[in-house]
Design an enzyme around this catalytic site. Sequence first.
Site, PDB file in Angstrom:
ATOM      1  N   ARG B 259       0.858  -1.190   0.000  1.00 40.12           N
ATOM      2  CA  ARG B 259       0.000   0.000   0.000  1.00 40.12           C
ATOM      3  C   ARG B 259       0.891   1.236   0.000  1.00 40.12           C
ATOM      4  O   ARG B 259       1.485   1.573   1.016  1.00 40.12           O
ATOM      5  CB  ARG B 259      -0.872  -0.039   1.269  1.00 40.12           C
ATOM      6  N   HIS B 263      -3.752   4.371   4.751  1.00 43.79           N
ATOM      7  CA  HIS B 263      -4.969   3.549   4.687  1.00 43.79           C
ATOM      8  C   HIS B 263      -6.063   4.289   3.930  1.00 43.79           C
ATOM      9  O   HIS B 263      -6.756   3.738   3.096  1.00 43.79           O
ATOM     10  CB  HIS B 263      -5.430   3.214   6.101  1.00 43.79           C
ATOM     11  N   TYR B 272       3.971   5.693  11.295  1.00 44.72           N
ATOM     12  CA  TYR B 272       4.280   4.300  11.651  1.00 44.72           C
ATOM     13  C   TYR B 272       5.100   3.565  10.584  1.00 44.72           C
ATOM     14  O   TYR B 272       5.500   2.435  10.789  1.00 44.72           O
ATOM     15  CB  TYR B 272       2.973   3.530  11.919  1.00 44.72           C
TER      16      TYR B 272
END
Lengths: 325, 368
Positions: B259, B263, B272
Amino acid sequence: MSSITMVQAVNDALREEMRGDDDVVVLGEDVGINGGVFRCTADLIDEFGEERVIDTPLSESGIIGAAVGMALYGLKPVPEIQFSDFIWPAFDQITSEMAKMRYRSGGQFTCPMVVRTPYGGGIRGGHYHSQSPEAYFTHTPGLVVVIPSDPYDAKGLLKAAIRCEDPVIFLEPKRIYRAPKMDVPDDDDYVVEIGKAAVRREGTDFTITAYGAMVAVALEACEKAAEQGWSGEVVDLRTLLPLDEDAIIQSVTKTGRLVTLQEATKFCGFSSEISAIVAEKAIDVLEAPVKRVSGFDVPFPYTLEHVYMPHADRVLKAIEGVMTY
Amino acid sequence: MAEATMLQVLSPSGDVQSDLLPELSEERMVDLYRQMLRTRAIDTRMLALQRQGRIGFYGTCRGQEAATIGSGAAMLPEDWVYPALREGAVLLLRGYSLEQYMGQLVGCALDPTHGRQMPCHFGSDAHNYVTLSSVIGTQINQAMGTAWAMKIKKHKKVTLGYMGDGATSSTDFHCALTIAAVHKVPAVFFCQNNQWAISVPFSKQTASKGIAAKAVAYGMPGVAVDGNDVLAVYRATKEAADRARNGGGPTLIEAITYRQEGHSSSDDPTRYRDAKIHEEWMQRDPLDRYRRFLELEGLVSAEMDAEIEAEVKASVNAAILAAEASPMPDVNTLFTDVYAEMPEQLLEQREDVLQERNEGTADGAFPL
């Protein structure tokens, strides 16, 4: 006409609808060879084979999720959850998926299906074979929630539910699964309309709303009240969602007093909604505050279930309350 | 990454496993590229629109174009698709109109689902693409059920159920794969292992050696495929779909991909994400890899890229303008489609809202 039990009525309804529509399939735990732990699906596998009467793995979320996928594709699944106490793993599939599919797809995808499940106490089932979960489902738009109170309605309502375009939660009161028996038509076309309550006893002084196994308790309480000269009317709700509000308002307008009866826990129970509706729409006809008779706000007990379960004398006390207010 | 055992046709360095090339005409190969490029162009544009406050939310497919287009293209039009969040491109691949697509993102009257869900929750019965919910994993069970219905009705069709790596930890994954294998339903379960479930890395999602390995215990074939290799993804999905169509039961495919964005538009991945690992994955970009292959084959050119990009830009712009010019969904649609017929209680509530609007007392609880 045959004189049959509610179990037989459910079995007959399934058989007739499966004969009439090849898309109707039954699935669940032990529903096939064993015919269901209560025998509601007995012998269906012999007539319709294991492709339409399906023993599934022990997976409530899988059973309902599969049924949703089947319904979207054009089958008419009638999944069974063995006891309504075990329905919670499927709660997500029921409330997030099945109930919202029509709405979230703009009517492109729909889930016509019937989730059958026995509910309620009085069979010495303890915490997890006795509960009444109806209020969890009546709080969810998109669901139809149906509860029969006798074999005649069980057959007619289940047949109507299977023909319904919306997803139905069909709660079967297992305490009265095997008694009493009742004359039920053999006619394939007989159905009982969803969304309509029934007046089981006419009266002029007070109204009791009830459903499932509590209808008989309400009638017994009315017999006792009659000995004191009070005339009770019993409204059997039959469909909780969408609710036949008119039937309730009409009866309360006539009698001026309301006792609600359910075996589920009291707080935020379905009867509370009835009480609120009457308060909003008919408070001026009330001659006494509404009384709710229900189970207690405790987990369903094993040994003391006869104390937990509402009985005619407890209902009679509530009747006295509204009559002598 | 279990790269040693994953199916790969085009390596990141440009090697081609010729014996594994799927049977695809040159025209279809170019079309796969066109679809991937379009997906990326739309994502770039939509994320910008979200930043401008013109749509409320967006989750991109960026980095997963090969996994998404390669799998979607391997299915037949009569097959059914249960998407997760990032598979909107599969709906477009199936011929859905860009106007309705944009209508859903904007939530206007052009949206056949009447703006009822957040952006990216597409669905179209005409394209056998089931409207998703935001709930993770529920679609896996439904895909299993639809595949089962296909088998019961003796239709030679297949259901493709997408999920992310996070969804493989859900109850529904376990239920669906258990039942699917027992009843040998014609399903392809396609996991886009993009390494992240919002901020939780794959290493914290499962201690399993990959997702494909889980298939063994359920009793179905499990295939790990390089998710950034569109030809490998196409090949793996086509094989699984063919097997399902011919009565061979379900398959679990794990597309190992990445990805490249957060998100969703609401997420900041720099909080993160390890910058170095991110950079390594960016070097493995699926579009770059496929383009290099097509260039060597003489199937693409800079002119073609420019032409595709111009075409996408024009059609997307037109669709955005149409969606933004479209009115809000009619207030009546707040109450329709809850049931087949509107019950008394909803008729009453609708009446209250219509009266509220007629009286002009309120235009809603807050400005839109």
